[in-house]
Structure formats: structure tokens, C-alpha cells
Design an enzyme around this catalytic site. Structure first.
Site, mmCIF file in Angstrom:
data_model
loop_
_atom_site.group_PDB
_atom_site.id
_atom_site.type_symbol
_atom_site.label_atom_id
_atom_site.label_comp_id
_atom_site.label_asym_id
_atom_site.label_seq_id
_atom_site.Cartn_x
_atom_site.Cartn_y
_atom_site.Cartn_z
ATOM 1 N N THR A 2 0.847 -1.192 0.000
ATOM 2 C CA THR A 2 0.000 0.000 0.000
ATOM 3 C C THR A 2 0.878 1.237 0.000
ATOM 4 O OG1 THR A 2 -1.642 -1.240 1.186
ATOM 5 C CG2 THR A 2 -1.921 1.123 1.168
ATOM 6 N N TRP A 333 -3.969 -6.754 7.310
ATOM 7 C CA TRP A 333 -2.978 -5.756 7.708
ATOM 8 C C TRP A 333 -2.071 -5.347 6.546
ATOM 9 C CZ3 TRP A 333 -4.133 -10.281 10.255
ATOM 10 C CH2 TRP A 333 -4.749 -10.145 11.508
ATOM 11 N N ASP A 334 -2.293 -5.894 5.354
ATOM 12 C CA ASP A 334 -1.404 -5.665 4.216
ATOM 13 C C ASP A 334 0.008 -6.144 4.535
ATOM 14 O OD1 ASP A 334 -0.797 -4.824 1.618
ATOM 15 O OD2 ASP A 334 -0.141 -2.857 2.300
ATOM 16 N N TYR A 335 0.107 -7.283 5.212
ATOM 17 C CA TYR A 335 1.399 -7.874 5.549
ATOM 18 C C TYR A 335 1.895 -8.767 4.405
ATOM 19 C CZ TYR A 335 1.438 -6.437 10.511
ATOM 20 O OH TYR A 335 1.488 -5.716 11.688
#
Length: 654
Positions: A2, A333-335
């Protein structure tokens, strides 16, 4: 990834002027690590891939520059490409993270204007350039991006025949250009007249072009191609895919999808936007697979998606899955798994284990058997906080790796100086946020994310000494606030703001996202420093050998105490003589660190933060270290177009 959320860590001069005492505990350095070994590669091996080699080791066997003489290193040439934009004009901002290649007696680079430069390795003189004439627009990313080029040559290049050696350049439009490595002329037998359009296969939810910002991974006569997109903008996106194409013709050999077809009407991405690695002996390609869309809400994708946010091994010839290890369940979490795993053989308990080391945004280091995917050190499923957002169901457990120790420790607490200078803003804000440690779900009230979407460890990953089996990695300690906003309220919030960093629409689900850096109005981080580290791990035991602050936080002309470290992007390159060469920090300096201690032995100022791995090579008896200083607004608003090379005076070792 992101990208629009920019976790800068600037601390203004007021902190120094305040004169407050600072005492931050840091891990003690253990006895010196042995110098890196040179047995793993032949002298003068060059820097032939984005990660140095297909095992993503970022290791050079060169020994001319040593800890004893590195302080004599000097600039021997530099070049400004002219391909740079600060975003103030008609062009988007440029983000240049291109690792230079040294192969075919030439230094090769791709630029964020999607051009190729071929340079003389000892002078920096331009041999030739190639212009893809690509559209310079923010089609799938807010900035113009490029992480370099890839090289291929025939097993037995025919003398005098064009395109027996090739350079490949990708573009944000989703095209891959193949040019002759000696002349820069297009190879007409590749794709259509030398250009392969990846979008011919972008037929499922084609919301954006399949941007080729990371150079392909080249193995034998095959190119493995991943792509980048906008996973923060909407729920329905192109499903994650990797393409294997013929290096000569561009014809599709196989195609891999990370998501099941029944999910395509609700989610997408889980793509491979980072680099990949290859076990050449076993014929296995390893994929770091990112999170599914949208990034921060999964109520539309509650079913298991086992290949999302994973490291997955494929048969390089067929694309069949050999094994997969999911690192985050139901990722909200966009991990993303965001770097090529590093391949290395480990001596453990009297056995030689074919292993890989996977770094992560969540700060954990996963050491797996690269043949089977089984953990080399224990992985434990532990309960994690539940979501309190209507419609969301967070995974009840997540896999935790305690050995090697994570690069990001537990929440450090509120920075009292920042709290004092902000009249209690930090502590008041923290008291109103949700924070129950790692994997606390995004919430309507706001959740502390530590580490956040930016990591932990970013896309560079780490470097390894394949002889002594010591792993080196730089990391960031950053806090952000994830707040889900109901759709009606989100529309009101953004109606007058437009498409700005920090806001993710997440079209197609009930919530948008507002992401902020946990800082005061003056830009002071609300959490305690240090903000960045360099660490070393003994892979034979999983022991952390040292963890020390790395880099210097800098903004508006002011430099903070070295003990604070700096957020960092871009990995180190390791030499057999025991040096780590690295840029990556806010202060736009490049450094040589003693691999035994992490101590900086040499540094030089460059045009912008060098958020790319350097290349290390020897040419005509002289060892060179070449950095790209291109900048990245994740660190600070400073961009560049500089390529700069360093060597010892006269090329002598003493």
C-alpha cells in the site's frame, strides 16, 4: 504494498534543543562474527541478478575492499540519468530502487522513466541507452517506479548473432521490452517486435494494467514475471498470477494463480510484486505472495485462501505447487510477503538442511526447509485478538516464529519527549486506540499497527554468508494507525480531499480506510526510538548475534542522534571480506558496515536515499561498489537520479 501511506519518521530540531535526557537500552554485541567466506562463488562473479544471484543471497566473493582499508574508499565516477521527478510538475513523483547489474562487462540499469542505461563499469560512461517510450502516468501506482532490469544469455551464445544476450525492462503499462545487451536494439523475435504485453493475459477483473516494476526472474531459458497493482483501492481486482514465458520468444509456458476461481467475484491480487528466488539444483522457483484485496477488510473473503500472504514453491518447468507455507491467515494488515526468500544450506544438529530464510513485514524471520516447507525452527499457532468490526471475522490464530528472534520487538511505549512537546497528544491518542499487540485487527476506533504495512522488513530482504551461515537484515520500527470508516462517512471525509495518501477507498466493501502515521502535528514520532536497526543471526542456532541502531533520522536539514537509527528501505550487499554495503536510511548516506559488529566504518553523502541494493563487482582487477540514489517518499520527499561508484585509490588493497 500500500504505497500511498508514507511512514516518515522525521524528528525536528526542537528535540535536540529541548536537551532532554535519552537512554534507550539496546542489545549488546556478542563476540565478533567470523569474516564471510569466499568458497560459495568464484572470484569476479559479478552481480548478475537483482539479488546478486538466483538464491537471493546478496553475497559477493570479493575481498579487495576490507574492514581494514574501507575508510580509503573514494568516489570514482557518477552519472545523472535525468530521469527524475519530484511530482511538482506534470509528471508523477519518481521512486527509483534499481539494483545495478554487472554482467557482460557492463553495468545495466533501468530508470523510473522506463529507459535502460548500459555503462562502462570503470568510468560510468554511457555505452548505449534504450527508451521504451512508455506512458509516464500513475496507472497502477501513485509514483513512477522501477527496480531495475534482468539479464539473459543463450547457453552457448552464437558469435556475431544479435540478441544472444538480452536485457529485459518492464513498465507500469505492463509491457516487457527485450533488447540486445550489446547494442540496445530491440529483439524482434520476442513478443511483438521485441515487446511483450502482459495485459493480453489480464482477462479476469482487469481493473488496472499488470505493472512490471520488478524485473523478471531469469532461470535457464525462462522468465518468471510477477506484477504490481492497486490492492488498496477496491475488493475486486485481477487475481494474483505469475507468468512463465520463453526468454527468446515471450511465448507463455505456464501460468500460476494464487486464488481459487470461486473467489474472483469478491477479491483479487495476492500477487507477486517482489522478486523471486530459484533453487537451480532442484528446479524450484519460490514466490513471495502478497495479501488479497482489499488490504484491510476481509469480510468479503472469509473462506480460507491458503496461498495468500505465503511463501510458495513451484516446479520451475511446470508451475505446479510443490509446497506452500502461509505466513498470515486472513490477512487484514497488508502484511504482504514482500521479498525473495534467501536460499542457504544450514548445518544443524549434525545435518545439512536445504533452507530458505523469509523476512516479513510483521517482523518475523521464517526459516524453512526449502524442499518441503517445514519449519527448521519451531512455528507456533497462537491466539490473536478478534475483530470487533461488523462483518469481519479475524483469524483466531496466527503462526509465530520466535527463533530467530523477530526484528521488531514488542511495543516500546510512548515517547515521553514527544508527548510533552505535544501537550499530551500522544498519550491521549494512544488511550483511545485499540492495541493488543501484533495482529490487533483494524477497527472503527483506530488500531495501532506496529509494525505497520511498511514493515518490519521491506522488499529488500536480507543478505547471507553462505559459508558461515550468518544472516544480516536491516529493519524499521514504525507505528501507524489503521481506522476503518463506514462507507457513508468515508465518502464525506474524502469528497473534498480527492485521491490523497492515507485514504484507501476499498471499493466494494462497507468500509474505507484512513491510515495515519502515529506522530504529533510537528512530525515527531509518538513511539520511542530507535526507528531502524541492522541485525545479524546465526542460522545454525537461530541466535541473534547483534541488533544495533542503523542510519540517521533526518529531515528539514536536521540530523538526530545516531542512537535513534532511521527507518530503512533496501537491503545490504555482503562481501567475503566481512563488509555490508548499504544505503536505505533517511539521511541519504551510503555506508560500509563491519559485518562482525554492525558498526559503520565508512560513509558518503549521495543525492537521495539509496533505497536499492548496491552491486559489488571486480573489473580489470579493481573492486567497485555501485549505488543508485533515487529516493522514496516512504522515507522522505527527496528524489534523485544519481548512479555512483566507489573503489579504493588505484584499485589497491593497501
Amino acid at each position: 504494498m500500500t504505497y500511498p501511506h508514507r511512514p516518515t519518521a522525521a524528528v525536528i530540531a526542537l528535540l535536540l534543543a529541548a536537551g532532554a535526557p535519552f537512554a534507550y537500552a539496546q542489545e549488546s554485541v556478542v563476540p565478533a562474527v567470523a569474516p564471510a567466506g569466499a568458497a560459495a562463488a568464484a572470484p569476479g562473479a559479478g552481480w548478475t541478478t537483482f539479488n546478486g544471484n538466483l538464491a537471493a543471497q546478496k553475497f559477493s566473493p570479493e575481498t579487495q575492499i576490507t574492514p581494514a582499508n574501507v575508510d580509503r574508499l573514494q568516489q570514482v565516477w557518477d552519472l545523472h540519468t535525468g530521469d527524475v521527478s519530484d511530482g511538482s510538475g506534470k509528471l508523477p513523483e519518481s521512486v527509483w530502487s534499481a539494483t545495478p547489474l554487472f554482467v557482460n562487462d557492463t553495468v545495466y540499469l533501468g530508470t523510473p522513466f522506463y529507459r535502460i542505461f548500459a555503462l562502462e563499469p570503470d568510468t560510468g560512461k554511457v555505452k548505449w541507452t534504450y527508451d521504451s517510450k512508455s506512458t509516464l502516468k500513475a496507472l497502477s501506482q501513485p509514483a513512477l517506479k522501477n527496480r531495475g532490469v534482468a539479464y539473459w544469455q543463450a547457453a552457448a551464445p552464437a558469435e556475431g548473432q544479435p540478441c544472444e544476450k538480452r536485457i529485459y525492462l518492464g513498465t507500469m503499462e505492463g509491457t516487457l521490452h527485450a533488447v540486445d545487451a550489446d547494442t540496445g536494439k530491440l529483439c524482434p523475435d520476442f513478443g511483438q517486435g521485441g515487446v511483450l504485453d502482459l495485459n493480453q493475459w489480464n482477462t479476469i477483473n482487469p481493473e488496472f494494467p499488470l505493472s512490471i516494476l520488478q524485473p523478471p526472474t531469469v532461470y535457464k531459458d525462462t522468465l518468471f514475471i510477477g506484477w504490481a497493482g492497486k490492492d488498496w483501492a477496491a475488493s475486486v481486482n485481477p487475481p494474483g498470477s505469475v507468468f512463465a514465458v520463453d526468454a527468446r520468444t515471450g511465448k507463455l509456458k505456464w501460468q500460476f494463480y494464487s486464488l481459487p476461481p470461486e473467489s474472483y467475484d469478491r477479491t483479487g491480487t495476492a500477487n507477486v510484486w517482489a522478486s523471486m528466488s530459484v533453487d537451480e539444483q532442484r528446479g524450484i522457483v519460490y514466490l513471495p505472495i502478497s495479501s488479497p484485496s482489499p488490504d484491510f477488510y476481509g469480510g468479503n473473503r472469509k473462506e480460507p485462501l491458503p496461498l495468500a500472504t505465503s511463501v510458495t514453491a513451484l516446479d520451475a518447468e511446470t508451475g505446479e505447487v510443490i509446497w506452500s507455507r502461509q505466513l498470515v491467515h486472513h490477512d487484514i494488515w497488508d502484511y504482504d510477503t514482500n521479498s525473495a526468500p534467501t536460499l542457504v544450506d544450514i548445518e544443524k544438529d549434525g545435518q545439512t538442511i536445504p533452507a530458505l530464510v523469509q523476512t516479513s513485514k510483521q517482523g518475523m524471520i521464517y526459516v524453512l526447509n526449502r524442499e518441503t516447507g517445514e519449519p527448521v525452527f519451531p512455528l507456533e499457532e497462537r491466539p490473536v485478538p478478534a475483530s470487533d468490526v461488523p462483518g469481519e471475522v479475524a483469524a483466531p490464530t496466527q503462526p509465530f516464529a520466535d527463533t530467530p528472534p523477530p526484528v521488531v520487538d514488542a511495543w516500546p511505549g510512548i515517547f515521553r519527549l514527544a508527548d510533552w512537546l505535544s501537550l499530551g497528544y500522544c498519550s491521549r491518542t494512544y488511550a483511545g486506540l485499540r492495541h493488543e499487540g501484533l495482529f490487533t485487527p483494524p477497527s472503527l476506533q483506530g488500531t495501532i499497527a506496529y509494525p505497520p504495512t511498511s514493515g518490519g522488513v521491506e522488499w529488500g530482504g536480507g543478505a547471507v554468508d553462505p559459508v558461515n551461515q550468518i544472516f544480516y537484515v536491516n529493519s524499521s520500527s514504525i507505528a501507524q494507525i489503521f481506522q476503518l470508516v463506514p462507507r457513508d462517512e468515508y465518502q464525506k471525509m474524502t469528497a473534498k480531499r480527492g485521491d490523497q495518501p492515507g485514504y484507501s477507498e476499498q471499493k466494494g466493501v462497507p468500509y474505507g480506510l484512513h491510515l495515519t502515521n502515529f506522530m504529533t502535528s510537528l512530525g515527531i514520532p509518538c513511539w520511542k526510538p530507535p526507528y531502524g536497526f541492522i541485525s545479524a543471526y546465526d542460522l545454525k542456532t537461530g541466535e541473534r548475534l547483534y541488533k544495533v541502531p542503523f542510519g540517521v533520522t533526518q529531515k528539514w536539514g536536521f540530523y538526530m542522534p545516531q542512537s535513534w537509527g532511521s527507518p530503512t528501505i533496501g537491503a545490504p550487499a555482503l562481501t567475503a571480506s566481512g563488509l555490508l554495503f548499504i544505503g536505505g536510511s533517511m539521511d541519504a548516506r551510503v555506508r560500509a558496515l563491519d559485518a562482525a559488529t554492525g558498526k559503520a566504518l565508512w560513509q558518503a553523502q549521495v543525492q537521495a536515499p539509496a533505497v536499492a541494493m548496491p552491486a559489488v563487482y571486480t573489473y580489470q582487477g579493481r573492486e567497485y561498489v555501485v549505488f543508485v540514489a533515487g529516493g522514496n517518499s516512504i522515507l522522505k520527499e527527496q528524489v534523485g537520479d544519481q548512479v555512483v561508484a566507489y573503489a579504493l585509490p588505484g584499485g589497491k588493497a593497501n
